[in-house]
Write a protein that holds these residues in place. Structure first.
Motif, PDB file in Angstrom:
ATOM      1  N   MET A   1     -28.330  39.099  22.543  1.00 11.06           N
ATOM      2  CA  MET A   1     -27.849  37.784  22.986  1.00 11.06           C
ATOM      3  C   MET A   1     -26.350  37.688  22.748  1.00 11.06           C
ATOM      4  O   MET A   1     -25.848  38.121  21.715  1.00 11.06           O
ATOM      5  N   ARG A   2     -25.650  37.090  23.738  1.00 14.86           N
ATOM      6  CA  ARG A   2     -24.216  36.861  23.593  1.00 14.86           C
ATOM      7  C   ARG A   2     -23.946  35.360  23.537  1.00 14.86           C
ATOM      8  O   ARG A   2     -24.398  34.615  24.410  1.00 14.86           O
ATOM      9  N   LEU A   3     -23.215  34.943  22.511  1.00 15.53           N
ATOM     10  CA  LEU A   3     -22.869  33.531  22.334  1.00 15.53           C
ATOM     11  C   LEU A   3     -21.388  33.362  22.632  1.00 15.53           C
ATOM     12  O   LEU A   3     -20.537  33.942  21.956  1.00 15.53           O
ATOM     13  N   TYR A   4     -21.083  32.557  23.672  1.00 17.25           N
ATOM     14  CA  TYR A   4     -19.697  32.328  24.076  1.00 17.25           C
ATOM     15  C   TYR A   4     -19.202  31.020  23.461  1.00 17.25           C
ATOM     16  O   TYR A   4     -19.840  29.965  23.606  1.00 17.25           O
ATOM     17  N   LEU A   5     -18.047  31.093  22.785  1.00 18.89           N
ATOM     18  CA  LEU A   5     -17.416  29.914  22.187  1.00 18.89           C
ATOM     19  C   LEU A   5     -15.968  29.854  22.637  1.00 18.89           C
ATOM     20  O   LEU A   5     -15.365  30.879  22.976  1.00 18.89           O
ATOM     21  N   SER A   6     -15.409  28.638  22.638  1.00 18.47           N
ATOM     22  CA  SER A   6     -13.982  28.474  22.924  1.00 18.47           C
ATOM     23  C   SER A   6     -13.346  27.694  21.797  1.00 18.47           C
ATOM     24  O   SER A   6     -13.974  26.814  21.193  1.00 18.47           O
ATOM     25  N   GLU A   7     -12.087  27.996  21.534  1.00 16.44           N
ATOM     26  CA  GLU A   7     -11.374  27.310  20.455  1.00 16.44           C
ATOM     27  C   GLU A   7     -11.208  25.838  20.790  1.00 16.44           C
ATOM     28  O   GLU A   7     -10.843  25.476  21.902  1.00 16.44           O
ATOM     29  N   GLY A   8     -11.491  24.998  19.818  1.00 16.27           N
ATOM     30  CA  GLY A   8     -11.286  23.562  19.982  1.00 16.27           C
ATOM     31  C   GLY A   8     -12.494  22.798  20.466  1.00 16.27           C
ATOM     32  O   GLY A   8     -12.523  21.577  20.413  1.00 16.27           O
ATOM     33  N   SER A   9     -13.535  23.492  20.963  1.00 11.95           N
ATOM     34  CA  SER A   9     -14.728  22.785  21.417  1.00 11.95           C
ATOM     35  C   SER A   9     -15.472  22.227  20.211  1.00 11.95           C
ATOM     36  O   SER A   9     -15.795  22.956  19.269  1.00 11.95           O
ATOM     37  N   THR A  10     -15.737  20.935  20.236  1.00  5.20           N
ATOM     38  CA  THR A  10     -16.405  20.282  19.108  1.00  5.20           C
ATOM     39  C   THR A  10     -17.863  20.690  18.977  1.00  5.20           C
ATOM     40  O   THR A  10     -18.505  20.375  17.977  1.00  5.20           O
ATOM     41  N   GLN A  11     -18.401  21.374  20.006  1.00  3.66           N
ATOM     42  CA  GLN A  11     -19.815  21.752  19.971  1.00  3.66           C
ATOM     43  C   GLN A  11     -20.053  23.127  19.344  1.00  3.66           C
ATOM     44  O   GLN A  11     -21.187  23.513  19.076  1.00  3.66           O
ATOM     45  N   GLY A  12     -18.958  23.899  19.122  1.00  8.63           N
ATOM     46  CA  GLY A  12     -19.132  25.246  18.608  1.00  8.63           C
ATOM     47  C   GLY A  12     -19.708  25.299  17.209  1.00  8.63           C
ATOM     48  O   GLY A  12     -20.432  26.230  16.845  1.00  8.63           O
ATOM     49  N   LEU A  13     -19.392  24.269  16.408  1.00  7.17           N
ATOM     50  CA  LEU A  13     -19.815  24.259  15.015  1.00  7.17           C
ATOM     51  C   LEU A  13     -21.340  24.269  14.894  1.00  7.17           C
ATOM     52  O   LEU A  13     -21.913  25.002  14.087  1.00  7.17           O
ATOM     53  N   LYS A  14     -22.021  23.481  15.728  1.00 11.19           N
ATOM     54  CA  LYS A  14     -23.474  23.353  15.579  1.00 11.19           C
ATOM     55  C   LYS A  14     -24.198  24.636  15.978  1.00 11.19           C
ATOM     56  O   LYS A  14     -25.159  25.028  15.334  1.00 11.19           O
ATOM     57  N   VAL A  15     -23.738  25.308  17.044  1.00 13.27           N
ATOM     58  CA  VAL A  15     -24.458  26.502  17.470  1.00 13.27           C
ATOM     59  C   VAL A  15     -24.258  27.644  16.484  1.00 13.27           C
ATOM     60  O   VAL A  15     -25.178  28.444  16.243  1.00 13.27           O
ATOM     61  N   LEU A  16     -23.056  27.728  15.885  1.00 18.75           N
ATOM     62  CA  LEU A  16     -22.829  28.759  14.866  1.00 18.75           C
ATOM     63  C   LEU A  16     -23.683  28.498  13.627  1.00 18.75           C
ATOM     64  O   LEU A  16     -24.286  29.414  13.068  1.00 18.75           O
ATOM     65  N   ALA A  17     -23.725  27.228  13.193  1.00 16.28           N
ATOM     66  CA  ALA A  17     -24.530  26.895  12.017  1.00 16.28           C
ATOM     67  C   ALA A  17     -26.011  27.132  12.289  1.00 16.28           C
ATOM     68  O   ALA A  17     -26.746  27.621  11.426  1.00 16.28           O
ATOM     69  N   ALA A  18     -26.474  26.800  13.495  1.00 10.39           N
ATOM     70  CA  ALA A  18     -27.887  26.999  13.840  1.00 10.39           C
ATOM     71  C   ALA A  18     -28.229  28.487  13.884  1.00 10.39           C
ATOM     72  O   ALA A  18     -29.309  28.900  13.446  1.00 10.39           O
ATOM     73  N   ALA A  19     -27.299  29.301  14.406  1.00 10.19           N
ATOM     74  CA  ALA A  19     -27.544  30.742  14.435  1.00 10.19           C
ATOM     75  C   ALA A  19     -27.675  31.289  13.016  1.00 10.19           C
ATOM     76  O   ALA A  19     -28.570  32.094  12.718  1.00 10.19           O
ATOM     77  N   GLY A  20     -26.792  30.825  12.115  1.00 11.57           N
ATOM     78  CA  GLY A  20     -26.864  31.277  10.734  1.00 11.57           C
ATOM     79  C   GLY A  20     -28.106  30.809  10.020  1.00 11.57           C
ATOM     80  O   GLY A  20     -28.762  31.568   9.293  1.00 11.57           O
ATOM     81  N   ALA A  21     -28.485  29.533  10.225  1.00 14.22           N
ATOM     82  CA  ALA A  21     -29.642  28.969   9.527  1.00 14.22           C
ATOM     83  C   ALA A  21     -30.947  29.599   9.989  1.00 14.22           C
ATOM     84  O   ALA A  21     -31.901  29.721   9.209  1.00 14.22           O
TER      85      ALA A  21
END
Length: 917
Positions: A1-21
């Motif tokens: 799976m590839r997870l695409y993020l962009s700098e400054g997007s306020t939604q990036g925090l939740k998907v990274l935390a969910a992937a870790g959890a």
């Protein structure tokens, strides 16, 4: 799976935390904010998750849920509710707070003011459940998502108010978890929250909506709290100066209206009203009026729009009404269709076409869809045990059977679904079933029927729902209701009935049957469009070019979100499926329900006899539109809203602005020399206009109406502070200032006339006639332009609204408060006869028989009713949970019923809760 993020997007925090959890293994790739990583979307959407199968998820919450599903953690109803609430309530509030903090430079209490209400809600939920996490004893995806949304604005939990102890404890726990800490370091290092600033600056500036008083009448100083950046002020002044020449040309759709390549093509339907019912105010706001507001708004945005509706005319309800009135079913349909047409015409509903389902096109299209399902092996045959009333000599449709729910023992469950526990029911499963027409106990008999094989279509349905939810605006209740239907797996659904009045089934062995109304009725959208144009397939078999919006009350959701989509998916003919499903909650009447038989409440054919204009009814129904929870019509509140919001606020401003032009400047708009305060006002109005557009694009109709009222408040405040009636008598500078204020004010009034058009089309037209607003100005953009330039001649200005007097309102309250009309229904007559022939009434709250006329018992019950009513009011005032309130309301209704029996009166029958199918 590839997870695409962009700098400054306020939604990036939740998907990274969910992937870790969840322990999900993903390959992280960072892309620019405008990077196109979702191939089938026009606009960039990041974050996005590319699955190894080729599927792409681009809803942040859906990505988070997917990670937890991989870890074997299935979401429950509570988790889903939190995620819906986060998306619809928390995210907008936090975005506003972040914008104020990072872009406008606000700090402390000014930032917290935007999210205080949502913080309090989380704190109260944690406190009431007494659990460490949002959905129970263990961390869930809801905790991750809400923490990530709050973290950028609450990095230091010490800024939380002291009284929110449960929230503080939960937030500290989440901050200390390793997945959350790692995600925060990855997203916010090294810039901290400033990492979001560039991203936010590219977004439209949100309007600050502080928590408002319960009366929905903000104080004047509330307006002054909204601060602006210098860039916003300069941009508003520049746009104003460009004038109406920069407006796009008004779109004139073809006749008939057909999709146009390259344009935004919007197809709008409202749930088809039963032909044999006269719609009450709740029916009107739940379907046709809400859809009308959105259709009018779409036309103002120059979107190519078609709005269709019509009467639903087949089924047992029509047969029964025909028997009751001594007419044929077709005569009943003709009679009541004309009543519906007249009612909607009076309410100024702007259908492009209002039709009916008893047409040749309905038969042709319904039978074609049936044949396609048959050819695709999507139908099953089975023997069905049905309830048959021997006294009425007919098999009973679901809505004509009531009994005790086999799951929760609710005593008024319908033959297809229990309103209390929400579970689907086969009528034969009901305990103590009764025919609703004659009250006899039906018998069970067998009959062969056809079924839509929903389990076979379930995977296709869920894939489609995932895409529609990610890209469309589905209301929170429509998503929740749909999930509850598919949660336990779909079952085959019967599509035929042993009736005469309906679309015939074109299959040997079943030709004596008709299609079940909820297989047949939604096809009415297609057949009604076919009666409008023979090119109907350009709308209904064109999902690539058409965006479909369905409007309805919440009880109709499953049929539009599950059954009808499955029907069209199974027919495999490239049908247009709903993109945006908009469902309201219920509108009640005063302290109870609408009831035609008891004369309680205002019905469509009665509203025009009240002497209150249609636009006032439209305004009030839309002002209290039940978007997030049930609301209630109140005569007193109608009077207050008319006299305060319309007469004293909006009407007062428009009238003053126009009168100043006529009285002081000979009816011509004076020259304007804008100063700093004027430009600041332009920016405030521009922000409200943008908020109005954002809300209506998300179909938040009630909230968008408040933007118009806020603009008129700004206008009133502007006039009051600058006092043009005094300045006009002063020196040249004062007279110039009076001209500027008058010119700006009358232009705000012109803008209001355009924004008001979806809500109050008659008043909008009156304002435009008085101010001579050019028709070319009836186009909405995100900018406030000088629509009436200096020298523009206006017409005669007169007051727009009249005061509603208390005596008038009290008389109307009494008129519509109850009593037995002459056209009582058969059901009420039967019930009254049964009560009249009984020696004693059913057991009261104490368990013993209540003798009618017992003065002591009447007194005791009256005291209990009063006490319980006070308890219910206190719960509502304290915003207790809906389930708790509903339980106490049920107790109150039972007490009222027992009081009526003790007094020797006929107890009120349970009123229908909205349109049932």
């Amino acid at each position: 799976m590839r997870l695409y993020l962009s700098e400054g997007s306020t939604q990036g925090l939740k998907v990274l935390a969910a992937a870790g959890a969840s322990g999900a293994r993903v390959r992280l790739e960072r892309v620019p904010p405008d990077g196109h990583v979702v191939p089938f979307l026009t606009h960039p959407r990041v974050p996005a998750l590319h699955l190894d199968s080729g599927t792409v998820l681009f809803s942040p919450n859906a990505i988070c849920q997917y990670f937890f599903l991989l870890a074997g953690e299935e979401p429950n109803d509570l988790t889903n509710q939190w995620l819906e609430w986060e998306a619809t309530e928390l995210q907008p509030a936090v975005s506003t707070a972040l914008y104020c903090h990072l872009v406008q430079g606000k700090k402390g209490g000014e930032v917290l003011g935007a999210i205080r209400k949502t913080l309090t809600y989380i704190d109260q939920s944690l406190t009431s459940k007494a659990t460490p996490y949002l959905a129970g004893e263990a961390e869930s995806v809801a905790d991750i998502v809400l923490w990530a949304t709050l973290f950028p604005v609450l990095r230091d939990e010490s800024c939380l108010p002291d009284e929110l102890q449960a929230l503080r404890s939960w937030f500290q726990t989440m901050n200390l978890s390793e997945p959350c800490r790692s995600a925060a370091v990855s997203v916010l290092t090294p810039k901290g929250a400033q990492a979001f600033k560039v991203y936010l600056q590219k977004q439209p500036g949100p309007t600050l909506h502080w928590e408002k008083p319960a009366a929905n009448e903000p104080e004047e100083e509330e307006l002054a709290e909204r601060s602006l950046s210098e860039e916003e002020i300069a941009a508003a002044a520049e746009a104003w100066a460009r004038g109406p020449a920069t407006l796009p040309e008004r779109w004139q759709p073809p006749s008939p209206v057909l999709p146009v390549e390259g344009r935004r093509n919007v197809l709008i339907t409202s749930a088809l009203p039963y032909v044999n019912n006269v719609p009450h105010l709740g029916n009107i706001i739940g379907c046709v009026l809400s859809a009308d507001v959105f259709a009018r708004y779409c036309r103002l945005r120059n979107w190519n729009t078609l709005y269709v509706c019509g009467t639903d005319e087949y089924g047992t309800a029509t047969e029964t009404k025909a028997l009751e009135e001594g007419l044929t079913p077709q005569q009943i349909c003709d009679k009541y269709n004309a009543i519906h047409v007249q009612i909607y015409r009076w309410f100024d509903i702007s259908f492009d076409y209002f039709g009916r389902t008893t047409t040749t096109h309905q038969t042709t299209i319904a039978q074609d869809i049936f044949q396609r399902l048959l050819a695709c092996n999507m139908l099953l045959t089975d023997t069905v045990d049905q309830l048959r009333c021997e006294r009425c000599q007919r098999f009973l449709a679901d809505r004509f059977v009531e009994g005790t729910c086999p799951f929760c023992n609710y005593e008024e469950a319908r033959g297809d679904q229990c309103d209390k526990c929400g579970k689907l029911i086969n009528a034969v499963e009901l305990k103590k079933p009764q025919c609703k027409v004659c009250k006899d106990s039906p018998v069970v008999k067998s009959s062969q029927h056809l079924f839509l094989n929903l389990p076979q279509l379930e995977e296709r349905l869920e894939k489609w729902l995932e895409q529609s939810w990610a890209t469309g605006n589905w209301t929170a209740n429509s998503r929740f209701i749909t999930r509850s239907w598919i949660r336990d797996g779909l079952k085959p659904r019967c599509i035929t009935r042993d009736l005469k009045w309906g679309t015939p089934v074109p299959l040997d062995g079943f030709r004596d049957k008709v299609f079940y109304v909820w297989f047949d009725a939604p096809i009415g959208y297609l057949s009604i469009t076919a009666n409008y144009t023979d090119q109907w397939e350009r709308w209904w078999k064109n999902p690539q070019q058409v965006q479909l919006y369905n409007f309805m009350a919440k009880d109709n959701v499953p049929f539009h979100s599950v059954i009808f989509p499955c029907t069209l998916l199974g027919a495999e003919d490239n049908y247009t499926l709903v993109n945006h499903l908009v469902a309201t909650e219920y509108l009640n009447y005063e302290d109870g329900k609408f009831s035609k038989s008891r004369g309680v409440g205002v019905f469509g054919d009665m509203a025009q006899d009240t002497g209150i204009p249609a636009d006032i009814w439209r305004f009030y129904l839309l002002f209290l539109r039940p978007e997030g929870q049930d609301s209630a019509f109140s005569w007193t509140d109608l009077m207050l809203k008319n006299n305060s919001e319309l007469l004293n606020n909006l009407g007062n401003f428009v009238n003053r602005a126009g009168m100043f032009v006529c009285k002081f400047f000979g009816g011509r708009v004076p020259p304007m020399e804008l100063g700093a305060d004027d430009k600041r006002l332009l920016a405030h109005v521009t922000l409200e206009l943008r908020q109005y557009n954002q809300l209506l694009e998300k179909i938040r109709i009630r909230d968008a109406l408040r933007c118009i009222l806020s603009i008129s408040r700004y206008g009133n405040q502007y006039i009051q502070v600058n006092e043009p009636w005094k300045r006009i008598k002063g020196h040249d500078a004062d007279r110039t200032r009076a001209g500027t204020v008058t010119g700006v004010a009358v232009n705000i009034a012109a803008l209001i006339s355009v924004m008001l058009q979806p809500y109050m089309p008659g008043i909008s037209a009156t304002i435009q006639r008085q101010l001579c607003v050019p028709q070319a100005c009836n186009v909405l953009t995100d900018t406030f332009l000088c629509l009436l330039p200096p020298g523009h001649q206006i017409g005669t200005v007169t007051p727009l609204f009249q005061k509603l007097e208390n005596e008038q309102i009290e008389a109307l309250r009494k008129q519509f408060g109850g009593g037995q009309p002459e056209d009582s229904t058969l059901e009420l007559q039967v019930q009254a006869a049964r009560v009249a022939s009984a020696d004693v009434t059913p057991p009261g709250p104490g368990g013993g028989a209540v003798l009618a006329g017992d003065p002591q018992k009447v007194k005791e019950l009256a005291e209990e009713v009063s006490k319980q009513a006070d308890h219910v009011r206190q719960l509502k005032a304290s915003k207790a949970e809906k389930g708790q309130i509903d339980g106490e309301v049920a107790k109150l209704l039972e007490l009222k019923k027992q009081l009526a029996l003790a007094e020797g009166k006929t107890p009120e029958l349970p009123a229908p809760k909205g349109k049932r199918k």
